[in-house]
Design a protein around this motif. Structure first.
Motif, mmCIF file in Angstrom:
data_model
loop_
_atom_site.group_PDB
_atom_site.id
_atom_site.type_symbol
_atom_site.label_atom_id
_atom_site.label_comp_id
_atom_site.label_asym_id
_atom_site.label_seq_id
_atom_site.Cartn_x
_atom_site.Cartn_y
_atom_site.Cartn_z
ATOM 1 N N VAL A 49 0.792 -1.163 -0.030
ATOM 2 C CA VAL A 49 0.064 -0.159 -0.024
ATOM 3 C C VAL A 49 0.841 1.263 -0.087
ATOM 4 O O VAL A 49 1.678 1.283 0.726
ATOM 5 C CB VAL A 49 -0.950 -0.027 1.444
ATOM 6 N N VAL A 50 0.672 2.272 -0.847
ATOM 7 C CA VAL A 50 1.366 3.353 -0.985
ATOM 8 C C VAL A 50 0.279 4.460 -0.974
ATOM 9 O O VAL A 50 -0.694 4.793 -1.714
ATOM 10 C CB VAL A 50 2.369 3.426 -2.176
ATOM 11 N N VAL A 51 0.487 5.363 -0.166
ATOM 12 C CA VAL A 51 -0.463 6.815 -0.051
ATOM 13 C C VAL A 51 0.148 7.834 -0.996
ATOM 14 O O VAL A 51 1.252 8.318 -0.795
ATOM 15 C CB VAL A 51 -0.252 7.328 1.454
ATOM 16 N N GLU A 53 0.259 11.820 -2.152
ATOM 17 C CA GLU A 53 -0.016 12.910 -1.806
ATOM 18 C C GLU A 53 0.352 14.094 -2.702
ATOM 19 O O GLU A 53 1.419 14.118 -3.422
ATOM 20 C CB GLU A 53 0.675 13.278 -0.247
ATOM 21 N N SER A 88 -4.904 13.375 -1.270
ATOM 22 C CA SER A 88 -4.254 12.141 -1.082
ATOM 23 C C SER A 88 -5.290 10.854 -1.752
ATOM 24 O O SER A 88 -6.316 11.018 -1.945
ATOM 25 C CB SER A 88 -3.882 11.806 0.219
ATOM 26 N N TYR A 89 -4.411 9.592 -2.002
ATOM 27 C CA TYR A 89 -5.108 8.722 -2.689
ATOM 28 C C TYR A 89 -4.133 7.402 -2.081
ATOM 29 O O TYR A 89 -2.927 7.260 -2.240
ATOM 30 C CB TYR A 89 -5.038 8.591 -4.100
ATOM 31 N N THR A 90 -4.746 6.443 -1.548
ATOM 32 C CA THR A 90 -4.281 5.233 -1.016
ATOM 33 C C THR A 90 -4.482 4.232 -2.228
ATOM 34 O O THR A 90 -5.344 3.903 -2.878
ATOM 35 C CB THR A 90 -5.164 4.582 0.073
ATOM 36 N N LEU A 91 -3.214 3.924 -2.763
ATOM 37 C CA LEU A 91 -2.867 2.924 -3.949
ATOM 38 C C LEU A 91 -2.364 1.584 -3.649
ATOM 39 O O LEU A 91 -1.581 1.506 -2.688
ATOM 40 C CB LEU A 91 -1.720 3.679 -4.869
ATOM 41 N N ASP A 92 -3.032 0.554 -4.051
ATOM 42 C CA ASP A 92 -2.486 -0.813 -3.989
ATOM 43 C C ASP A 92 -1.449 -1.017 -4.903
ATOM 44 O O ASP A 92 -1.626 -1.007 -5.988
ATOM 45 C CB ASP A 92 -3.730 -1.966 -3.865
#
Length: 405
Positions: A49-51, A53, A88-92
Motif C-alpha cells: 500500500v502506498v499513499v 499525496e 491524497s489517494y491510497t494505492l494498492d
C-alpha cells in the motif's frame, strides 16, 4: 440592465436622474497545476500500500488522478483519470519491484475546466533483479528540450548490452504511446518528429543481457517539455452600447485582444413578447474593429453591413449582442448592450410610457411629491409634448395644476 429615468415632481418642479448599469458573462478559469509531494521521484517504497499525496493549488477542491505500472516491459494503467476530492489517494501496489508513475490535475467543484497535468513522478517498491535499471542522463527530468528532435541518453548498468525504450506524449485526454518497448543497441536514441510547441513527454529504458535474455527493471521515468507552449490570448467584449436617435441606431463598444471584427445582432423577446420569425431587425452582421473599438450607425432606409437598405427594428424593447467568433463561427465571448425601446407612432410611445411607469406619492405638510419612474428612450414622436402634458400622461391625471384629483 434597464435604463431608467426617475422624475420627481414637487408642484411641477422637475428633476431627472439617469441610471445605467452593464452586466457581463463570467467564465470559469482552471486552478494552477498541483505539486506532487509523496512519494518523491525515484523513491523506493516497501509494502503493498502506498499513499500518494499532493499539494492543493488555490481554489482547487477536485482532482483527477492517473497512475501507470511499468513491470517487465509492460505498461498497465492502474488508475485511469479517477476523480478525487482529497489531496491524497491510497494505492494498492504489488511488492515485487514494479515501477509506478503518477500524475494529478486540479479543478474547482462544479467546473469542467482542469489544470494542466503535473509533471509525472515515479517510485519503485524494491527489486530482486541482477541487472540494475539504466541511469537516465539527458534530457534531465523536468527540463525543457527544444527543437523538432531530442537525443535521449542513458548510462549502461553492469552486464547489460541491450535496451528497450518507452516514450509517451501527454495530452488533454491523457497519454499517447509514441514508442512502445522498442529495442535499442546503443545508450542513446534520437527522438524526432516533435512539434516544439510545449508538449510534455515521458520516457524510460530497461536494460538486459542479450546472451541470457535476462532483463532488469525499468528506470524511473523522466519527463521533459519540448519547446514553449503558445499562450492563447484572452479575447473579450469589454463594452457595448446602443443608442436610438430618431431613425438612427448607434452601436459602439470595445474589445480586448487581437480582434478584427465582431458579430452584432439584435436579441429577440427582450420584453417577453412573441414575434413572428420573419420580423425584421434580428439579422446579425460583422463589424470591423479598429484599435480595439467598433462603431456603426444604422439609418433606416440607408445601406448597412447586412444589406442595401436597413429596415429598422420593430416596436418594442431591444438589446444588441456583440460577440467574438472563432474560425468555426462559434462564440468565444459575448456581451449584451443596455436595453432600449423602439416606437414608430405617438400612440405607441404613450402606451409604452404608461405601461412601464411606476408612480409613488408622498406628502409632508402641504407639500405633495410624485416620483415617476419610466424606461428611458428617445422618441421624436413625443417631441411636441410639454413637461406639463407628459406629467399628466405619466401620472394618469393624478397631478393637475398642482392639486391632486
Amino acid at each position: 440592465m434597464r435604463k431608467e429615468r426617475v422624475m420627481i415632481f414637487k408642484f411641477f418642479a422637475v428633476a431627472a436622474m439617469l441610471l445605467i448599469a452593464f452586466t457581463g458573462q463570467a467564465f470559469a478559469e482552471a486552478p494552477d497545476t498541483p505539486v506532487l509531494s509523496s512519494p518523491s521521484h525515484g523513491q523506493v517504497v516497501e509494502g503493498e500500500v502506498v499513499v500518494l499525496e499532493w499539494e492543493a493549488p488555490a481554489g482547487a477542491d477536485a482532482y483527477a488522478l492517473h497512475v501507470w505500472e511499468l513491470t517487465g516491459g509492460v505498461v498497465d494503467v492502474v488508475v485511469d483519470n479517477e476523480l478525487v476530492s482529497d489531496t491524497s489517494y491510497t494505492l494498492d501496489v504489488r511488492d515485487d519491484g514494479g515501477v509506478y508513475a503518477w500524475t494529478v490535475a486540479a479543478a474547482t467543484s462544479g467546473a469542467d475546466v482542469f489544470s494542466d497535468w503535473a509533471v509525472p513522478i515515479a517510485f519503485v517498491n524494491g527489486t530482486d533483479k541482477d541487472i540494475l535499471p539504466p541511469s537516465l542522463t539527458s534530457p534531465e527530468h523536468s527540463s525543457n528540450a527544444a527543437g523538432t528532435s531530442v537525443n535521449l541518453q542513458w548510462e549502461a548498468p553492469a552486464g547489460a548490452d541491450a535496451y528497450a525504450l518507452m516514450v509517451w506524449k501527454y495530452t488533454e485526454e491523457g497519454y499517447v504511446t509514441v514508442i512502445n518497448n522498442e529495442p535499442v543497441d546503443e545508450t542513446s536514441y534520437l527522438l524526432d518528429g516533435l512539434d516544439d510547441e510545449g508538449d510534455q513527454y515521458a520516457w524510460t529504458v530497461v536494460a538486459g543481457d542479450s546472451s541470457t535474455q535476462e532483463w532488469g527493471d525499468w528506470a524511473f521515468p523522466w519527463v521533459f517539455l519540448n519547446g514553449e507552449k503558445e499562450v492563447e490570448e484572452e479575447l473579450e467584449v469589454v463594452s457595448v452600447e446602443a443608442i436610438i436617435d430618431g431613425d438612427d441606431l448607434k452601436i459602439s463598444g470595445e474589445v480586448k485582444g487581437e480582434v478584427d471584427e465582431v458579430s452584432l445582432g439584435a436579441l429577440r423577446n427582450v420584453d417577453e413578447q412573441e414575434y413572428d420569425d420573419d420580423v425584421p431587425g434580428h439579422q446579425a452582421f460583422m463589424q470591423p474593429v479598429e484599435d480595439g473599438e467598433f462603431e456603426v450607425v444604422l439609418t433606416e432606409g440607408e445601406s448597412w453591413p447586412g444589406g442595401d437598405e436597413w429596415h429598422g427594428l420593430r416596436t418594442g424593447t431591444h438589446q444588441i449582442r456583440a460577440a467574438i467568433l472563432d474560425d468555426q463561427e462559434e462564440i468565444v465571448h459575448f456581451l449584451d448592450s443596455n436595453e432600449f425601446v423602439v416606437v414608430t407612432t405617438e400612440e405607441e410611445a404613450l402606451d409604452h410610457l404608461k405601461a412601464n411607469t411606476e408612480l409613488e406619492l408622498t406628502s409632508e405638510g402641504n407639500e405633495i411629491t410624485a416620483v415617476v419612474t419610466y424606461p428611458n428612450f428617445i422618441s421624436d414622436k413625443l417631441e411636441d409634448y410639454t413637461v406639463d402634458a407628459l406629467v399628466e400622461v405619466l401620472t394618469g391625471g393624478v397631478l393637475e395644476d398642482g392639486t391632486i384629483i
